[in-house]
Design an enzyme around this catalytic site. Structure first.
Site, PDB file in Angstrom:
ATOM      1  N   HIS A  17     -42.375 -58.623  21.868  1.00 31.59           N
ATOM      2  CA  HIS A  17     -43.721 -58.436  21.911  1.00 31.59           C
ATOM      3  C   HIS A  17     -44.372 -58.695  20.357  1.00 31.59           C
ATOM      4  CE1 HIS A  17     -47.661 -56.949  23.452  1.00 31.59           C
ATOM      5  NE2 HIS A  17     -47.925 -56.663  22.189  1.00 31.59           N
ATOM      6  N   CYS A  18     -45.015 -59.682  20.129  1.00 25.81           N
ATOM      7  CA  CYS A  18     -45.569 -60.245  18.829  1.00 25.81           C
ATOM      8  C   CYS A  18     -46.995 -59.731  18.871  1.00 25.81           C
ATOM      9  CB  CYS A  18     -45.610 -61.759  18.903  1.00 25.81           C
ATOM     10  SG  CYS A  18     -46.195 -62.156  17.221  1.00 25.81           S
ATOM     11  N   PRO A  19     -47.196 -58.782  17.591  1.00 28.60           N
ATOM     12  CA  PRO A  19     -48.271 -58.251  17.436  1.00 28.60           C
ATOM     13  C   PRO A  19     -49.307 -59.431  16.921  1.00 28.60           C
ATOM     14  CG  PRO A  19     -47.122 -57.673  15.318  1.00 28.60           C
ATOM     15  CD  PRO A  19     -46.088 -58.423  16.699  1.00 28.60           C
TER      16      PRO A  19
END
Length: 412
Positions: A128-130
């Site tokens: 999950h990429c912020p």
């Protein structure tokens, strides 16, 4: 058109809220500052549009910006692809090879994992990429990787513009003394007459943009090489961790198994084509995958089930003896607990005296485990797991023989 359809379709309008997060806000701010300053520096002070080189440079800067934003927004709004809620395999007997997701009320397809942030099971989840406030997975892997390539290239171009602008504008204005350097911003330039003077504010803004461009080039460039490694091996970050644990499990129990990672097709080019295609869409439907000739669709999921069973066997029962509010760095739990908090996005869980937790791994000062819930919570699919200070719990004396092996013996 992918990004337009993702935004315009009524059912996906809620995706626009992904923009209102610190990750996209910072990313778009950096893109905006570097792009706008590079264009302004070129037009006003360095390479005016009335020259052939200036026109070509301006077009290239615009192209970098458009391509970067196109891939960035596609990575964000197209998304990784999600396993349908309550999904089941076509063949009923295949259920035994899959894990069940209590939150999605369905089975996890091969290569899929549940994301706590997205609250869905994600196809071929990598992480999950912020920065895009979304997962990197099956459908947006190519867009995400293209963004990671284009952003450093665009920043390198912008950095060159910033350096040349400051050099040409300050060359005749700097004088060096024995113990000082003086910049006379009122001195005239001899190369060409800019639209407006290159002031101290312009110098500061250009220097700031140069720092952003160089920092982005290094940071995002490193991420690009990591993702290319993932693509060329056809092995996500999560799958690499599963493979490593598989080798540890086989070695620990001396089972004599020969684990073969199923999704490495043996050729970097073949692996590359699974993500990057002429159509722009990745190969496959996100459910079934081409696999190694000695493997099948469930080789990895069976290994995951073995690891899950092994984790349950090694879990140790603890009772909570000290309250904990779930803070990331709880100063009240001691300096070692405060300074040696796990560097991970995994959550911390609140503890109340008398609760029971099954710990599966840990460090000297922290532990990770699942909280034992009541029957009503269990039926609702609730699961509370995360990190907590080791000092807040004590091992149950009546722990069974199967669960007696402490995590200190073999930490993950």
């Amino acid at each position: 058109m992918n990004i337009l359809s993702a935004i315009i379709v009524f059912e996906n309008l809620h995706e626009v809220k992904r923009l209102f997060h610190w990750g996209p806000i910072i990313a778009l701010t950096v893109i905006g500052v570097c792009s706008s300053m590079a264009i302004l520096d070129s037009i006003i002070w360095y390479w005016p549009l009335d020259t052939t080189g200036g026109s070509i440079n301006f077009i290239m800067l615009i192209n970098w910006t458009v391509l970067i934003l196109y891939n960035y927004f596609n990575a964000m709004f197209v998304g990784p692809g999600y396993i349908p809620l309550e999904w089941k395999p076509e063949k009923q007997q295949d259920i035994m090879y899959l894990q069940f997701c209590r939150l999605c009320q369905g089975y996890k397809a091969p290569r899929s994992h549940h994301c706590r942030k997205c609250n869905r099971c994600v196809m071929k989840m990598d992480h999950h990429c912020p920065w895009i406030n979304n997962c990197c997975g099956h459908l947006n892997h190519a867009y995400f990787t293209s963004f990671l390539l284009l952003a450093p290239l665009g920043c390198i171009h912008a950095a060159l513009i910033f350096i040349m602008t400051m050099y040409t504008q300050l060359y005749d204005r700097i004088s060096f003394g024995w113990s000082s350097v003086k910049i006379d911003m009122s001195a005239a330039r001899h190369i060409h007459h800019p639209i407006m003077p290159f002031s101290i504010a312009a110098f500061a803004a250009t220097l700031f943009a140069l720092g952003l461009a160089l920092g982005t080039t290094i940071a995002v460039g490193m991420l690009f090489f990591i993702q290319m490694k993932v693509i060329l091996r056809n092995r996500t970050s999560i799958e690499a961790w599963i493979e490593e644990k598989a080798k540890d499990r086989i070695q620990y129990y001396q089972t004599g198994e020969d684990f073969i990672f199923p999704y490495d097709l043996g050729s970097r080019w073949e692996n590359f084509k699974q993500v990057f295609t002429w159509s722009g869409a990745p190969m496959g439907d996100g459910i079934e995958w081409p696999v190694h000739e000695k493997c099948d669709q469930y080789t990895l999921t069976i290994e995951q089930l073995k690891q899950k069973h092994d984790k349950r066997q090694r879990s140790v029962e603890y009772r909570v003896v000290e309250e904990y509010n779930g803070a990331c760095c709880p100063l009240g739990k001691g300096l070692n607990t405060f300074f040696r908090t796990p560097c991970t996005e995994e959550p911390r869980i609140k503890l109340t005296k008398g609760e029971t937790i099954f710990a599966t791994r840990g460090t000297k000062w922290w532990m990770y485990g699942d909280k034992v819930l009541n029957e009503e919570q269990a039926k609702a699919g609730v699961r509370i797991r995360g990190w907590f200070p080791r000092r807040c719990v004590e091992k149950c004396l009546y722990d069974s023989a199967n669960n007696s092996t402490s995590e200190e013996k073999k930490e993950q």
